[in-house]
Write a protein that holds these residues in place. Sequence first.
Motif, PDB file in Angstrom:
ATOM      1  N   ARG A  87       0.917  -1.263  -0.057  1.00 56.10           N
ATOM      2  CA  ARG A  87      -0.023   0.128  -0.218  1.00 56.10           C
ATOM      3  C   ARG A  87       0.937   1.263   0.031  1.00 56.10           C
ATOM      4  N   GLU A 105       2.388   4.484   2.011  1.00 56.80           N
ATOM      5  CA  GLU A 105       2.118   5.173   3.324  1.00 56.80           C
ATOM      6  C   GLU A 105       2.543   6.792   3.145  1.00 56.80           C
ATOM      7  N   LYS A 124      -2.079   5.127   5.868  1.00 57.88           N
ATOM      8  CA  LYS A 124      -1.851   3.930   4.755  1.00 57.88           C
ATOM      9  C   LYS A 124      -3.161   3.906   3.843  1.00 57.88           C
TER      10      LYS A 124
END
Length: 348
Positions: A92, A94, A107
């Motif tokens: 993902r 951040e 996130k």
Amino acid sequence: MNPSMKQIMVVGGGISGLCAAVDLARLGVAVVLVENTGSLGGHAAQLSCKATDRCVACGACMVAEKIRRATDDANIRVYLNAGIDKVDRQTRFEVTLKQDRQIQRIKVDAVLMASGFAPFDPANKPYGYGRFENVMTTLELDRMLRKSGTVKRPSDAQFPRNMAFIQCVGSRDATLGHLWCSKICCGAALRMARCIQSRQPGVEATFFYIDVQNFGKNFQTYYADTQQQVRMIRSIPADVIKTADDRLKLSYFDPDTQAYREAVFDMAILSIGLMPSESTRNLAAMLNIDWAGFGYARKETVALPDGVFAAGAALEPMSIAESVLSAGKAAGDIFHYLETASQNSMAK
Ligand SMILES: Cc1cc2nc3c(=O)[nH]c(=O)nc-3n(C[C@H](O)[C@H](O)[C@H](O)COP(=O)(O)OP(=O)(O)OC[C@H]3O[C@@H](n4cnc5c(N)ncnc54)[C@H](O)[C@@H]3O)c2cc1C
Ligand code: SF4
Ligand code: SF4
């Protein structure tokens, strides 16, 4: 995990970011909306209604409703006065977010760049902007109309009797390397001129232009009517000089007589163009995107990394209505991306 359990970040709370956020939130996606100023709406929120005896479809009123919907939606978390410091990418994104000196790490599964444009700064053009009070940009004139409903000369608070509108300031300018047409400024300036004439009868408006861009529905009828009210001169003035009695003298090449002429006005309004913004450039760098793609002078579609999307005037000059469409398309693409990602993770 289905798309409605995913979270995305929209960078920029202008009309593009708002529309995409509202569309995605309606589909159940959690949206983090980051805006680096203290209010939502972007440039569109600074524009005034240009209605005369009827609506002229400028689009400015669309933004208030979108702000209301975004702030009321429980799926949208709004961060004002906030900026992105850093983006790390593993599975993902951040994102390191800075708000009021506080740092947060959030996130998200996708990022939408809706960081908009920068208005051209005409200080270095030979029109006396910043030196002569009665030389203003269209954005400043729009703010004045929005605030007070009428136009007065900044130098003496008198109503102007005649106004010059100078088009293509900062756009279509080979000396600056800005070859693009900003698309919205012909329509914006003509609507402003007509709106002022309807509120302050007797004001003469003169429009100095290269050519007039089509600005949407009913353009031909509206433009034909406008030519009866606004004096159109197909020439861009060379410079603006202040006269002893605090007026503005413009010199230009008259295409009808093939001679240089001068004309004196109470105010000169510079139709500043839409420029790619520094903020978009920085954001692109954090997301590992080739900045040249966002330079407005690009010829091909920008290649974006997986999970990164872009909408609105960050991509190219566009109107409010076009920004709404662009945001709708981006929201659809993001939802499809989240859906595919969910299916892939379930198949593993
Ligand atoms: C003088 C003038 C008159 C105009 N008149 C008209 C008109 O009559 N009709 C019309 O249709 N259009 C008009 N436009 C064009 C209209 O303003 C744009 O179509 C519209 O603003 C584009 O919306 P956007 O959300 O893409 O960008 P923007 O309005 O630029 O919004 C971008 C937002 O992102 C924020 N932002 C930027 N970078 C970051 C970052 N890194 N982090 C967080 N937030 C960030 C900005 O603060 C801003 O709020 C006019 C423009 C000008 C300059
Ligand atoms: S579209 Fe423009 S002119 Fe029409 S009502 Fe809205 S703000 Fe006014
Ligand atoms: S929209 Fe009109 S004023 Fe704006 S850059 Fe294009 S031609 Fe020039």
